[in-house]
Design a protein around this motif. Structure first.
Motif, PDB file in Angstrom:
ATOM      1  N   GLU A  98       0.950  -1.033  -0.051  1.00  0.00           N
ATOM      2  CA  GLU A  98       0.019  -0.004  -0.052  1.00  0.00           C
ATOM      3  C   GLU A  98       0.883   1.360  -0.127  1.00  0.00           C
ATOM      4  OE1 GLU A  98      -2.942  -0.273   2.961  1.00  0.00           O
ATOM      5  OE2 GLU A  98      -4.181  -2.007   2.179  1.00  0.00           O
ATOM      6  N   PHE A  99       2.156   1.008   0.278  1.00  0.00           N
ATOM      7  CA  PHE A  99       3.095   2.487   0.445  1.00  0.00           C
ATOM      8  C   PHE A  99       3.215   3.071  -1.014  1.00  0.00           C
ATOM      9  CE2 PHE A  99       6.533   4.944   1.231  1.00  0.00           C
ATOM     10  CZ  PHE A  99       6.435   5.440   2.417  1.00  0.00           C
ATOM     11  N   ASN A 100       3.125   1.986  -2.149  1.00  0.00           N
ATOM     12  CA  ASN A 100       3.253   2.357  -3.170  1.00  0.00           C
ATOM     13  C   ASN A 100       2.377   3.501  -3.650  1.00  0.00           C
ATOM     14  OD1 ASN A 100       5.534   1.202  -3.977  1.00  0.00           O
ATOM     15  ND2 ASN A 100       4.377  -0.904  -4.025  1.00  0.00           N
ATOM     16  N   LEU A 101       1.048   3.363  -3.102  1.00  0.00           N
ATOM     17  CA  LEU A 101       0.298   4.437  -3.588  1.00  0.00           C
ATOM     18  C   LEU A 101       0.361   6.060  -3.521  1.00  0.00           C
ATOM     19  CD1 LEU A 101      -3.103   2.718  -1.647  1.00  0.00           C
ATOM     20  CD2 LEU A 101      -2.410   2.778  -4.370  1.00  0.00           C
ATOM     21  N   LEU A 102       1.334   5.918  -2.418  1.00  0.00           N
ATOM     22  CA  LEU A 102       1.793   7.557  -2.491  1.00  0.00           C
ATOM     23  C   LEU A 102       2.616   7.970  -3.607  1.00  0.00           C
ATOM     24  CD1 LEU A 102       3.467   6.955   1.347  1.00  0.00           C
ATOM     25  CD2 LEU A 102       1.482   8.261   0.523  1.00  0.00           C
ATOM     26  N   TYR A 103       3.097   7.180  -4.433  1.00  0.00           N
ATOM     27  CA  TYR A 103       3.753   7.577  -5.765  1.00  0.00           C
ATOM     28  C   TYR A 103       2.490   8.200  -6.634  1.00  0.00           C
ATOM     29  CZ  TYR A 103       8.060   5.371  -4.220  1.00  0.00           C
ATOM     30  OH  TYR A 103       8.986   5.059  -3.511  1.00  0.00           O
ATOM     31  N   LEU A 105       0.674  10.551  -5.582  1.00  0.00           N
ATOM     32  CA  LEU A 105       1.130  12.002  -5.352  1.00  0.00           C
ATOM     33  C   LEU A 105       2.119  12.899  -6.199  1.00  0.00           C
ATOM     34  CD1 LEU A 105       1.319  11.725  -1.212  1.00  0.00           C
ATOM     35  CD2 LEU A 105      -0.702  12.811  -2.795  1.00  0.00           C
ATOM     36  N   VAL A 106       2.759  12.074  -6.705  1.00  0.00           N
ATOM     37  CA  VAL A 106       3.862  12.619  -7.711  1.00  0.00           C
ATOM     38  C   VAL A 106       3.358  13.043  -8.867  1.00  0.00           C
ATOM     39  CG1 VAL A 106       6.103  12.293  -8.810  1.00  0.00           C
ATOM     40  CG2 VAL A 106       5.916  11.246  -6.658  1.00  0.00           C
ATOM     41  N   ILE A 107       2.358  12.243  -9.592  1.00  0.00           N
ATOM     42  CA  ILE A 107       1.615  12.597 -10.652  1.00  0.00           C
ATOM     43  C   ILE A 107       0.709  13.575 -10.280  1.00  0.00           C
ATOM     44  CG2 ILE A 107       0.177  11.427 -12.457  1.00  0.00           C
ATOM     45  CD1 ILE A 107       3.203  10.410 -12.347  1.00  0.00           C
ATOM     46  N   GLY A 108      -0.075  13.501  -9.101  1.00  0.00           N
ATOM     47  CA  GLY A 108      -1.065  14.683  -8.815  1.00  0.00           C
ATOM     48  C   GLY A 108      -0.294  15.931  -8.847  1.00  0.00           C
ATOM     49  N   VAL A 109       1.047  16.018  -8.322  1.00  0.00           N
ATOM     50  CA  VAL A 109       1.724  17.324  -8.267  1.00  0.00           C
ATOM     51  C   VAL A 109       1.695  17.846  -9.586  1.00  0.00           C
ATOM     52  CG1 VAL A 109       3.847  18.383  -7.545  1.00  0.00           C
ATOM     53  CG2 VAL A 109       2.725  16.960  -6.054  1.00  0.00           C
ATOM     54  N   GLY A 110       2.215  16.768 -10.566  1.00  0.00           N
ATOM     55  CA  GLY A 110       2.538  17.123 -12.013  1.00  0.00           C
ATOM     56  C   GLY A 110       1.122  17.748 -12.777  1.00  0.00           C
ATOM     57  N   VAL A 111       0.257  17.021 -12.419  1.00  0.00           N
ATOM     58  CA  VAL A 111      -0.945  17.433 -13.084  1.00  0.00           C
ATOM     59  C   VAL A 111      -1.464  18.710 -12.656  1.00  0.00           C
ATOM     60  CG1 VAL A 111      -3.363  16.863 -13.525  1.00  0.00           C
ATOM     61  CG2 VAL A 111      -1.654  14.994 -13.662  1.00  0.00           C
ATOM     62  N   MET A 112      -1.555  19.007 -11.323  1.00  0.00           N
ATOM     63  CA  MET A 112      -1.900  20.121 -10.749  1.00  0.00           C
ATOM     64  C   MET A 112      -0.839  21.248 -10.993  1.00  0.00           C
ATOM     65  SD  MET A 112      -3.417  19.316  -6.996  1.00  0.00           S
ATOM     66  CE  MET A 112      -1.941  19.577  -6.225  1.00  0.00           C
ATOM     67  N   GLY A 113       0.287  21.103 -11.030  1.00  0.00           N
ATOM     68  CA  GLY A 113       1.240  22.020 -11.388  1.00  0.00           C
ATOM     69  C   GLY A 113       1.293  22.517 -12.929  1.00  0.00           C
ATOM     70  N   ALA A 132      10.082  16.104  -8.471  1.00  0.00           N
ATOM     71  CA  ALA A 132      11.331  15.309  -7.872  1.00  0.00           C
ATOM     72  C   ALA A 132      11.255  15.694  -6.339  1.00  0.00           C
ATOM     73  CB  ALA A 132      12.412  16.030  -8.649  1.00  0.00           C
ATOM     74  N   ALA A 133      10.973  16.515  -5.627  1.00  0.00           N
ATOM     75  CA  ALA A 133      11.181  16.712  -4.348  1.00  0.00           C
ATOM     76  C   ALA A 133      10.071  15.841  -3.678  1.00  0.00           C
ATOM     77  CB  ALA A 133      10.921  18.285  -3.833  1.00  0.00           C
ATOM     78  N   THR A 134       8.917  15.785  -4.193  1.00  0.00           N
ATOM     79  CA  THR A 134       7.730  14.758  -3.681  1.00  0.00           C
ATOM     80  C   THR A 134       8.503  13.432  -3.815  1.00  0.00           C
ATOM     81  OG1 THR A 134       6.192  16.137  -4.442  1.00  0.00           O
ATOM     82  CG2 THR A 134       5.289  13.963  -3.950  1.00  0.00           C
ATOM     83  N   GLN A 135       8.847  13.043  -4.954  1.00  0.00           N
ATOM     84  CA  GLN A 135       9.361  11.582  -4.951  1.00  0.00           C
ATOM     85  C   GLN A 135      10.531  11.265  -3.887  1.00  0.00           C
ATOM     86  OE1 GLN A 135       8.659   9.728  -8.175  1.00  0.00           O
ATOM     87  NE2 GLN A 135       9.824   7.992  -7.095  1.00  0.00           N
ATOM     88  N   ALA A 136      11.362  12.336  -3.813  1.00  0.00           N
ATOM     89  CA  ALA A 136      12.437  12.468  -2.649  1.00  0.00           C
ATOM     90  C   ALA A 136      11.905  12.007  -1.135  1.00  0.00           C
ATOM     91  CB  ALA A 136      13.384  13.371  -2.838  1.00  0.00           C
ATOM     92  N   ILE A 137      10.765  12.984  -1.108  1.00  0.00           N
ATOM     93  CA  ILE A 137      10.059  13.023   0.299  1.00  0.00           C
ATOM     94  C   ILE A 137       9.416  11.499   0.559  1.00  0.00           C
ATOM     95  CG2 ILE A 137       8.247  13.821   1.674  1.00  0.00           C
ATOM     96  CD1 ILE A 137       9.007  16.642   0.285  1.00  0.00           C
ATOM     97  N   ILE A 138       9.013  11.009  -0.725  1.00  0.00           N
ATOM     98  CA  ILE A 138       8.445   9.526  -0.362  1.00  0.00           C
ATOM     99  C   ILE A 138       9.449   8.504  -0.004  1.00  0.00           C
ATOM    100  CG2 ILE A 138       7.078   7.732  -1.578  1.00  0.00           C
ATOM    101  CD1 ILE A 138       5.392   9.829  -3.057  1.00  0.00           C
ATOM    102  N   ALA A 139      10.397   8.562  -0.773  1.00  0.00           N
ATOM    103  CA  ALA A 139      11.674   7.889  -0.524  1.00  0.00           C
ATOM    104  C   ALA A 139      12.070   7.742   1.000  1.00  0.00           C
ATOM    105  CB  ALA A 139      12.956   7.971  -1.391  1.00  0.00           C
ATOM    106  N   ILE A 140      12.350   9.104   1.513  1.00  0.00           N
ATOM    107  CA  ILE A 140      12.738   9.205   2.949  1.00  0.00           C
ATOM    108  C   ILE A 140      11.539   8.799   3.873  1.00  0.00           C
ATOM    109  CG2 ILE A 140      13.194  11.016   4.406  1.00  0.00           C
ATOM    110  CD1 ILE A 140      14.449  12.747   2.292  1.00  0.00           C
ATOM    111  N   ALA A 141      10.685   9.118   3.495  1.00  0.00           N
ATOM    112  CA  ALA A 141       9.246   8.592   4.319  1.00  0.00           C
ATOM    113  C   ALA A 141       9.324   6.916   4.469  1.00  0.00           C
ATOM    114  CB  ALA A 141       8.050   8.819   3.964  1.00  0.00           C
TER     115      ALA A 141
END
Length: 188
Positions: A98-103, A105-113, A132-141
């Motif tokens: 289920e952690f993979n669902l967070l990714y 968010l990266v696409i959502g940031v892209g679409v909204m942006g 890129a920052a969202t992807q890095a934050i997910i990796a750190i989390a």
């Protein structure tokens, strides 16, 4: 007439490319038991491939700036590859983690942006850096929440896979930066 032709072209080329790409697994299924796609696999893949191609045609349709077109293609390919690999095998553990669902968010940031930036190159550069920052934050989390202990995942794999996607998003951002500079010099 010209607008109608552009719409037909925006639909026709991605549709032909989608059909051609879907022929690969269809033919492979005839010769190998290792390739097993269901109807829903073909439908989902078709939607993703066509959607990416159609989006490219819509976004770049009126742009004569080659750098912008390359940047859009690279960014869309990176987003497509992120979704595809995440759904196929998962970036953390297996595709069922289920952690993979967070990714998404990266696409959502892209679409909204992209919409907030009105598809302007400089705004898309900022959007890709945010992705890129969202992807890095997910990796750190993932690392701090113990996902490195999940079977089929390690700290090295989490850092390597996420670092790969962060790099692709940063490269796309730099392509948009170049496109923005090119547009600015054309307007002088």
């Amino acid at each position: 007439m010209n607008s109608e032709h552009n719409i037909k072209q925006a639909i026709t080329y991605p549709a032909i490319a989608t059909a051609a790409l879907l022929m690969i697994p269809l033919i492979a299924m005839q010769f190998s038991n290792d390739v097993v796609w269901t109807l829903s696999d073909f439908i989902f893949a078709g939607i993703m491939i066509f959607g990416t191609g159609f989006t490219y045609k819509l976004v770049t349709g009126k742009s004569g700036n080659v750098a912008y077109r390359v940047a859009v293609g690279f960014a869309l390919f990176t987003g497509f590859f992120l979704i595809w690999s995440n759904l196929a095998v998962g970036l953390i553990g297996s595709e069922n983690n289920e952690f993979n669902l967070l990714y998404f968010l990266v696409i959502g940031v892209g679409v909204m942006g992209a919409f907030i930036a009105r598809f302007k190159a400089i705004g898309l550069m900022i959007t890709l850096l945010s992705m890129a920052a969202t992807q890095a934050i997910i990796a750190i989390a993932a690392l701090f929440s113990g996902m490195a202990e999940v079977p089929e995942s390690s700290a090295y794999e989490i850092l390597a896979v996420n670092g790969f996607f962060v790099t692709l998003f940063v490269v796309a951002a730099m392509l948009f930066r170049y496109a923005a500079e090119e547009q600015a010099s054309e307007n002088e």
